[in-house]
Design an enzyme around this catalytic site. Structure first.
Site, mmCIF file in Angstrom:
data_model
loop_
_atom_site.group_PDB
_atom_site.id
_atom_site.type_symbol
_atom_site.label_atom_id
_atom_site.label_comp_id
_atom_site.label_asym_id
_atom_site.label_seq_id
_atom_site.Cartn_x
_atom_site.Cartn_y
_atom_site.Cartn_z
ATOM 1 C CG HIS A 123 -5.630 -1.952 -1.598
ATOM 2 N ND1 HIS A 123 -4.893 -1.817 -2.489
ATOM 3 C CD2 HIS A 123 -6.113 -0.815 -0.391
ATOM 4 C CE1 HIS A 123 -3.442 -0.249 -1.523
ATOM 5 N NE2 HIS A 123 -4.201 -0.508 -0.452
ATOM 6 C CG ASP A 138 -6.199 -1.283 -5.188
ATOM 7 O OD1 ASP A 138 -6.868 -0.988 -4.338
ATOM 8 O OD2 ASP A 138 -5.042 -2.312 -4.845
ATOM 9 C CB CYS A 178 -0.822 0.043 1.461
ATOM 10 S SG CYS A 178 -2.268 1.066 1.247
#
Length: 245
Positions: free
Chosen positions: A214, A183, A126
Site C-alpha cells: 500500500h 496491500d 488510497c
C-alpha cells in the site's frame, strides 16, 4: 516541462477549501485533473506527485479533503497518531460532502483559463483513489486513475456507507486501477469484487497489479518502491494521453 504552483480557495458548504494547483508553465490548452491525496492531505510526497503529473502536461487541482475539520494548510504526519487522526477525519466526513467538493473542483477546472473544458479527469491515492472513483461518476470526467483505492469493495469511505460499487454503470469515462498484491487494505478478494463489478457494469477499465505494498508511490515511507512507481507512471501517462486524444 516546467510548471507553476499556487494555492486557491473554493468555498463549499460554507467551508473554505484550499486547493493546490500545479500547471504547465508554457501557455496552451491542457487537460485538467482533480487530484486527491491520501488521509495525510497535501504533504510534500503528495504535492510532488501532483507536480509530476503537471509536468506531463496537465492542470492539476488537489483539494484538502478534510477542510471541514482541519485548519487550512494542515498536513497530517504519516505516523501512528497521524493515521488515527486522518482515519478519524475520514470517518467524520459525509460522503455527500466529498461529492460536493469534487463538483466544486471540477467546475473550477472547466472554467480555468488554459484548461480544456472537454478533457477533464481525476486521480487519487488510497482514500483519494476511492474519491477519484466517486469523481468518475460525474458525467464530465473522461478519464480516472485510482491508485490502491481503499473502501471501494466494502463501502468504507466516510460517515456513511459508500454506494460506489453499486454505481459503476454510471461511469462513462475510462478507468485505470493500480493495485499492489502486498496491500493489506485492498486484499485479493477486494480486488476481485471490484473487478467483477466493473465487468458486470460494462465499465471501460484497465487494471494494473504490481508486487507492491500500500502507498508504494509515496517517497517518504518504508513501502516506497521507486522502480514500480516509475513503471506505474509510464502506464498512467500513456493511459491519460490515450483517453484525452
Amino acid at each position: 516541462m516546467q510548471i507553476t504552483r499556487r494555492n486557491i480557495g473554493l468555498t463549499v458548504d460554507d467551508s473554505l477549501m484550499r486547493v493546490y494547483v500545479a500547471a504547465p508553465k508554457p501557455a496552451g490548452q491542457y487537460p485538467g485533473v482533480l487530484f486527491y491525496s491520501d488521509i495525510y492531505q497535501l504533504g510534500r510526497p503528495i504535492t510532488l506527485l501532483a507536480d509530476r503529473l503537471a509536468g506531463y502536461g496537465y492542470i492539476v487541482a488537489a483539494p484538502e479533503i478534510f477542510h471541514r475539520i482541519e485548519p487550512i494548510g494542515t498536513v497530517i504526519e504519516p505516523d501512528d497518531l497521524g493515521r488515527l487522526r486522518g482515519n478519524d477525519d475520514a470517518r467524520r466526513t459525509a460522503i455527500a460532502a466529498y461529492d460536493a467538493d469534487a463538483r466544486a473542483v471540477l467546475d473550477w477546472l472547466k472554467n480555468e483559463s488554459g484548461a480544456h473544458q472537454e478533457k477533464i479527469g481525476a486521480m487519487g491515492f488510497c482514500i483519494g483513489g476511492h474519491l477519484a472513483f466517486r469523481a468518475a461518476l460525474q458525467q464530465d470526467v473522461k478519464a480516472t486513475v485510482c491508485c490502491y483505492p481503499t473502501g471501494v469493495h466494502n463501502g468504507k469511505l466516510g460517515k456513511d456507507t459508500a454506494d460506489t460499487l453499486q454505481r459503476f454503470s454510471e461511469i462513462k469515462g475510462e478507468l485505470l486501477l493500480v493495485f499492489g498484491t502486498l496491500d493489506p487494505h485492498v486484499p485479493e478478494e477486494g480486488r476481485k469484487t471490484v473487478t467483477q463489478a466493473l465487468e458486470t457494469a460494462g465499465t471501460s477499465h484497465k487494471i494494473l497489479v504490481y508486487e507492491a505494498d500500500h502507498t508504494f508511490m509515496r517517497d517518504d515511507g518504508y513501502r516506497y518502491d521507486p522502480a514500480i512507481t516509475d513503471a506505474a507512471w509510464t502506464e498512467i501517462v500513456a493511459f491519460l494521453k490515450q483517453a484525452f486524444q
